[in-house]
Scaffold this active site. Structure first.
Site, mmCIF file in Angstrom:
data_model
loop_
_atom_site.group_PDB
_atom_site.id
_atom_site.type_symbol
_atom_site.label_atom_id
_atom_site.label_comp_id
_atom_site.label_asym_id
_atom_site.label_seq_id
_atom_site.Cartn_x
_atom_site.Cartn_y
_atom_site.Cartn_z
ATOM 1 N N VAL A 58 -2.824 2.638 0.732
ATOM 2 C CA VAL A 58 -1.895 3.250 -0.211
ATOM 3 C C VAL A 58 -0.597 3.603 0.523
ATOM 4 O O VAL A 58 -0.610 4.005 1.686
ATOM 5 C CB VAL A 58 -2.521 4.505 -0.877
ATOM 6 C CG1 VAL A 58 -2.768 5.616 0.114
ATOM 7 C CG2 VAL A 58 -1.673 4.997 -2.024
ATOM 8 N N HIS A 59 0.519 3.381 -0.138
ATOM 9 C CA HIS A 59 1.815 3.764 0.402
ATOM 10 C C HIS A 59 2.763 4.045 -0.752
ATOM 11 O O HIS A 59 2.499 3.669 -1.890
ATOM 12 C CB HIS A 59 2.380 2.682 1.332
ATOM 13 C CG HIS A 59 2.650 1.387 0.637
ATOM 14 N ND1 HIS A 59 1.667 0.472 0.368
ATOM 15 C CD2 HIS A 59 3.799 0.868 0.150
ATOM 16 C CE1 HIS A 59 2.195 -0.568 -0.268
ATOM 17 N NE2 HIS A 59 3.486 -0.346 -0.409
ATOM 18 N N VAL A 60 3.853 4.705 -0.450
ATOM 19 C CA VAL A 60 4.813 5.128 -1.459
ATOM 20 C C VAL A 60 6.156 4.455 -1.190
ATOM 21 O O VAL A 60 6.589 4.359 -0.041
ATOM 22 C CB VAL A 60 4.993 6.662 -1.426
ATOM 23 C CG1 VAL A 60 6.022 7.121 -2.445
ATOM 24 C CG2 VAL A 60 3.659 7.365 -1.661
#
Length: 104
Positions: A58-60
């Site tokens: 997961v990353h933003v």
């Protein structure tokens, strides 16, 4: 964004979630100082159908935006527009991140 490979926001520990939120705030401040955008998009792509390029991490995305910019290009023209190359962006942002990080 977390160091641990995990596929979703729900799988983050409380500490990882707080660290992610803190880093998003730092990115917002750095982008505002370095680029003076009119707005900022913050997004997370979870799963392949949502556009995740790395499925198990997961990353933003924190993306500066300006009135009249070309955000529709990827959808309509299947093209991406970069106003400056990535090494220039890194050189511009690095000292801002260093300054903001040292003042925390």
């Amino acid at each position: 964004m977390p160091y641990r490979h995990t596929p979703s926001l729900a799988s983050l520990t409380t500490e990882e979630a707080h660290e992610t939120a803190d880093l998003m705030q730092l990115c917002e401040r750095a982008l505002l100082e370095a680029y003076q955008p009119h707005g900022i998009n913050v997004g997370v792509n979870l799963g392949k159908p949502a556009g995740a390029g790395v499925l198990e991490h997961v990353h933003v995305h924190v993306v500066p935006r300006w009135n009249g910019d070309t955000n529709f290009m990827t959808v309509v023209g299947e093209a991406r527009v970069l106003p400056e190359d990535l090494p220039q962006s890194a050189a511009r942002l690095k000292p801002v991140f260093q300054k903001l990080s040292s003042s925390r």
